[in-house]
Design an enzyme around this catalytic site. Structure first.
Site, PDB file in Angstrom:
ATOM      1  CD  GLU A   1      -1.463  -0.134   3.570  1.00 18.87           C
ATOM      2  OE1 GLU A   1      -1.924  -1.257   3.856  1.00 18.87           O
ATOM      3  OE2 GLU A   1      -1.859   0.918   4.072  1.00 18.87           O
TER       4      GLU A   1
ATOM      5  CB  CYS B   1      -2.295  -5.839   5.753  1.00 16.00           C
ATOM      6  SG  CYS B   1      -2.071  -4.251   6.581  1.00 16.00           S
TER       7      CYS B   1
ATOM      8  CG  HIS C   1      -2.295  -8.800   9.223  1.00 16.36           C
ATOM      9  ND1 HIS C   1      -1.122  -8.258   8.716  1.00 16.36           N
ATOM     10  CD2 HIS C   1      -3.040  -7.737   9.624  1.00 16.36           C
ATOM     11  CE1 HIS C   1      -1.189  -6.945   8.788  1.00 16.36           C
ATOM     12  NE2 HIS C   1      -2.328  -6.595   9.339  1.00 16.36           N
TER      13      HIS C   1
END
Lengths: 133, 386, 357
Positions: free
Chosen positions: C91, C123, C246
């Site tokens: 990103e 993400c 994550h």
């Protein structure tokens, strides 16, 4: 805007692609049309390993346009293991003092931007202290 | 080949001349030289200049400056060899007269540094390095001097402050030079105590860039018979280049082009280097002084600063160096520097150097550097007694 | 309109694929969370991570991807010209228009017969590229593909995200399973339109939904993806040696691990956020490189990423005998983490270009 100039040299800048002279086996960086060692024609690509040592260095505070935002930075003469000496910035030094003879390795980093924040980003080789495994 | 003599000389004080334009700077020096020579007829004007196209957005100075001083229909163009451009223009004038194609010529070295301000100036000056492989990495001529000094101290270990011997001498010599930019002597401790600017360099290691213009009139002896003051002849002249990028030099500290240029000029003049009474060399950066002196054979490798500290190169020493301040005392008007060296040498040879007059000045040598001896221009000048 | 019944729920290509090489990159600089709190709250107290990795002045997603890719090539032992895709998910691509992939491809010596578009899914941009690479290779269209997740994530000054938004990531070369150091058993992606975190075009810093980023976003998508993958494979958490999730902070991955039945020991090698922060598109992928750096042949690994907007990619791996011989051919994740220079908030602001001049 210097687009064609940087584009022409991207292999040399990103990956240290030079030449090997087919007549005298000299490793050349940057590539040239005429071998400075034997005067013969040299056009065979050769990719350098990126390993070398610091031959000399200086710390720049009075930087030219386009580099002033990065100042102070260290510029060095790096002697590549294959023979040629090249000019490059040192990076990722941390607190490590620079010494002549220090082993360094090539990394591809942002050199500057071409003009202002709307201009092309120019990438090229810098050298950092060798990272041991 | 004809003999070439210098009749008129002219110079503008070196400085930041905000109110004087590029063309006006050159005109003042040219006109002074022409008047000094007795206003001879001029066939050619050779201009030494480096930065005008970049800083003043002005090229074709040959045409512009000829026009500015009302020299109509003559032969004229710019010679460029980094900051040895003025000296290289002298070589051009010498060749033109010696060859027989031109009878009387003006040679001017001019630099208008202050038409621009800011980091773009550093970029402009960096054009004399190898743009694709040095300048693009953020290298400037100052950085080149830093690399040279760092390596010099590594190969020839000596106290750091010993290298201050040259800047200190330059400042002492400039006190009596009305055309020098810096006319105050510097205390010995000042060098050792100076803050680094671009390590390892400190403020005394760099001759500041400035504006300037200096000119000479060249002609043949038979055209100068009526010249009332001592004539100076150019007895040796050479230009030699080296690999442009510092990283391509076989030995970084070699300054090989100095030895070759010196040797060729001396051969033409039929002399040994030790036959000169004084030297003018480009101390653009303080480290250039030992490198030039050692490459020229005037000091053993690594020992020039020690000899300077012992007074060898003082005005009253064995080989006076930059008797009127050199680049550190005079300031560095880039392309014009070589012509200031010649003008000052002529003043010495004529006995017109005033308070700076050396007692023994019959033959002098100017060694002008373009970049870090990427180009070296050597001239041997001697007093021509009838 | 009735729901389409997929023949298979799991993403498993006809030709089995695996990881041929992998490589991490973390920059040198570290900003302790105590520095962020010192500036913004007046007290130097620990934040959601101990410290985060910060890219240097001359680094960006392009330069970091190049190094991670070079490490992956060293482990893969294939020429760069064998790659048919160079896909970077981030990103913080340096250009909004002009792919990161083309420059990375040029720098590593890839050929011109590649695909190199950029990927964005917050993400999970990196694992999105990873799944696409599985398809490219698994279909037989290519033998090797390079998928990278890399970020130089930014948080608005003074915002909670500033404690954790960090720089780093990893590169993976996928190829035929019989050449792999870890084969891929299956993948499963779970995606919905969930606005937990976003950045409008032209804005410098992202915005987020505060606590909305928890239950409806992070936990929902990871648990849905992880649960479904394990159910379809007929396994439970106990069948895996390691799990990576994550990791936007320290607590979220620890909690979701527990929710899926994993123990803290299983999550430990891949839990890097305490020492490098949240590397966004690189986060799950660099947790995986750290795990592969120590895994043994036969180990099974589950990785579940999460990208805001929102979605999760759950991928199951099985480590092969080839791992031991290949993993020492390049710098390890730990080598990069150990290379550390602490900086203060002022230096951080300069490095990350947060000063408006």
């Amino acid at each position: 805007m210097e687009i064609p100039r940087h584009w022409r040299l991207k292999k040399q800048r990103y990956a240290l692609v030079g030449e090997v002279c087919p007549h005298c086996d000299a490793r050349l960086f940057p590539p040239r049309d005429v071998c400075p060692e034997c005067g013969g024609e040299a056009k065979q690509p050769y990719t350098f390993s990126g390993r070398g040592e610091v031959y000399s260095f200086t710390i720049m505070h009075d930087a030219p346009t386009g580099y002033d935002e990065q100042a102070p930075y260290t510029v060095a003469l790096v002697k590549l293991v294959e023979g040629p000496v090249i000019t490059a910035q040192l990076t990722d030094l941390g607190e490590q003092p620079v010494e002549i003879g220090m082993p360094v390795e090539m990394v591809t980093r942002k050199i500057r931007q071409d003009g202002d924040a709307s201009g092309l980003l120019v990438y090229g080789y810098k050298f950092r202290p060798v990272m041991q495994q | 080949m004809r003999e070439v003599v210098i009749t008129g000389i002219g110079q503008v004080p070196v400085g930041e001349h905000w109110e004087i334009s590029l063309r006006s700077l050159a005109a003042r020096a040219i006109q002074a030289a022409r008047h000094d020579a007795g206003d001879p007829e001029i066939q050619a004007l050779y201009v030494g200049n480096l930065l005008a196209p970049t800083i003043s957005h002005q090229s074709n100075l040959g045409t512009l400056l000829s026009d500015t001083v009302a020299l109509k229909g003559i032969e004229s163009w710019t010679v460029e060899a980094a900051d040895a451009s003025g000296a290289a223009a002298l070589r051009m004038g010498y060749l033109a007269i010696a060859s027989g194609f031109v009878d009387t010529a003006v040679v001017v070295g001019v630099e208008k540094y202050t038409d621009m301000v800011g980091p773009r100036l550093e970029s402009a000056v960096s054009q004399m390095t190898d743009y694709d492989w040095e300048a693009v990495e953020g290298l400037t001529p100052t950085a080149q001097a830093g690399l040279l000094m760092q390596r010099y101290l590594h190969e020839f270990p000596q106290p750091r402050e010993l290298l201050g011997a040259f800047p200190l001498l330059m400042h002492a010599n400039a006190v009596a030079n009305p055309n020098a930019m810096f006319r105050k002597a510097v205390k010995p401790g000042a060098y050792a105590g100076a803050e680094p600017t671009n390590p390892p360099l400190n403020v005394y290691d760099t001759a500041p860039y400035a504006d300037g213009a200096a000119a000479v009139i060249l002609t043949t002896p038979d055209r100068a018979q009526a010249f009332p003051r001592p004539l100076v002849r150019i007895s040796g002249s050479s230009v030699v280049i080296d690999r442009l990028a510092l990283h391509d030099r076989p030995w970084l500290l070699g300054f090989e082009a100095v030895s070759h240029s010196l040797e060729r000029a001396c051969r033409t003049a039929g002399i040994l280097p030790t036959d000169v009474d004084f030297l003018e060399i480009s101390d653009t950066f303080s480290i250039f002084a030992p490198l030039v002196l050692e490459a020229a054979g005037f000091a053993p490798r690594g020992r020039a600063a020690q000899l300077a500290a012992e007074g060898i190169f003082n005005q009253d020493g064995r080989l006076p160096l930059n008797a009127m301040g050199g680049s550190k005392g005079r300031g560095h008007p880039l392309a014009a520097t070589g012509m200031y060296q010649v003008v000052e040498a002529v003043q010495q040879l004529r006995g017109e150097a005033g308070a700076s007059q050396l007692p023994r000045a019959r033959r002098g040598m100017t060694i002008t550097l373009g970049g870090p001896a990427s180009t070296v221009v050597t001239h041997i000048l001697e007093r021509r007694d009838a | 309109m009735t729901e389409y019944q997929n023949e298979k729920v799991l993403l498993q290509p006809n030709r089995p694929v695996g990881v041929i090489g992998y490589g991490a990159y973390v920059p040198r600089y570290r900003l302790p969370s105590t520095e962020v709190s010192r500036i913004w709250t007046g007290k130097a107290s620990m934040g959601p991570v101990k410290e985060k990795a910060v890219a240097g002045l001359d680094e960006d997603v392009i330069t970091m991807s190049i190094e991670a890719a070079r490490n992956a090539l060293l482990r893969a032992g294939i020429p760069a010209t064998a790659l048919r895709a160079v896909w970077v998910g981030s990103e913080s691509h340096p250009y909004a228009v002009k792919p990161t992939g083309t420059l990375v491809a040029e720098a590593i010596g890839a050929s011109t017969h590649i695909n190199a578009g950029d990927w964005e899914f917050a993400c999970k941009a990196g694992t999105e590229a990873f799944v696409a690479s599985m398809g490219l290779v698994g279909s037989g269209m290519a033998d090797y593909a390079l998928a990278i997740g890399m970020d130089t994530a930014q948080g608005r000054p003074g915002d909670a995200l500033e404690y954790t938004a960090a720089s780093g990531g990893a590169a993976y070369i996928l190829g035929p399973a019989d050449q792999a150091l870890a084969t891929i058993e299956a993948a499963y992606s779970y995606v919905s339109d969930t606005p937990d975190f976003w950045r409008r075009a032209g804005q410098t810093y992202p915005s987020h939904g505060q606590r909305f980023t928890g239950e409806p976003a992070y936990f929902k998508h990871i648990t849905e993806a992880g649960t479904r993958l394990m159910k379809e494979l007929g396994v439970t958490a106990a069948d895996f040696q390691y799990a990576i999730f994550h990791q936007p902070n320290t607590k979220f991955p620890q909690r979701v691990a527990g929710m899926l039945g994993f123990t803290p020991e299983q999550n430990k090698p891949g839990l890097l956020s305490p020492v490098i922060g949240n590397t966004y598109a690189g986060a799950a992928l660099i947790g995986l490189t750290a795990t592969l750096d120590i895994a043994q042949p036969g180990d099974r690994i589950l990785m579940v990423s999460f990208g805001s907007g929102a979605g999760s990619d759950a991928i199951a791996f099985r480590v092969t005998d080839a791992i031991e011989e290949r993993r020492n051919k390049a710098l390890s994740t730990a080598d990069y983490i150990a290379r550390r220079t602490e900086i203060d908030y002022a230096t951080y602001v300069r490095y990350r270009g947060k000063l408006e001049m």
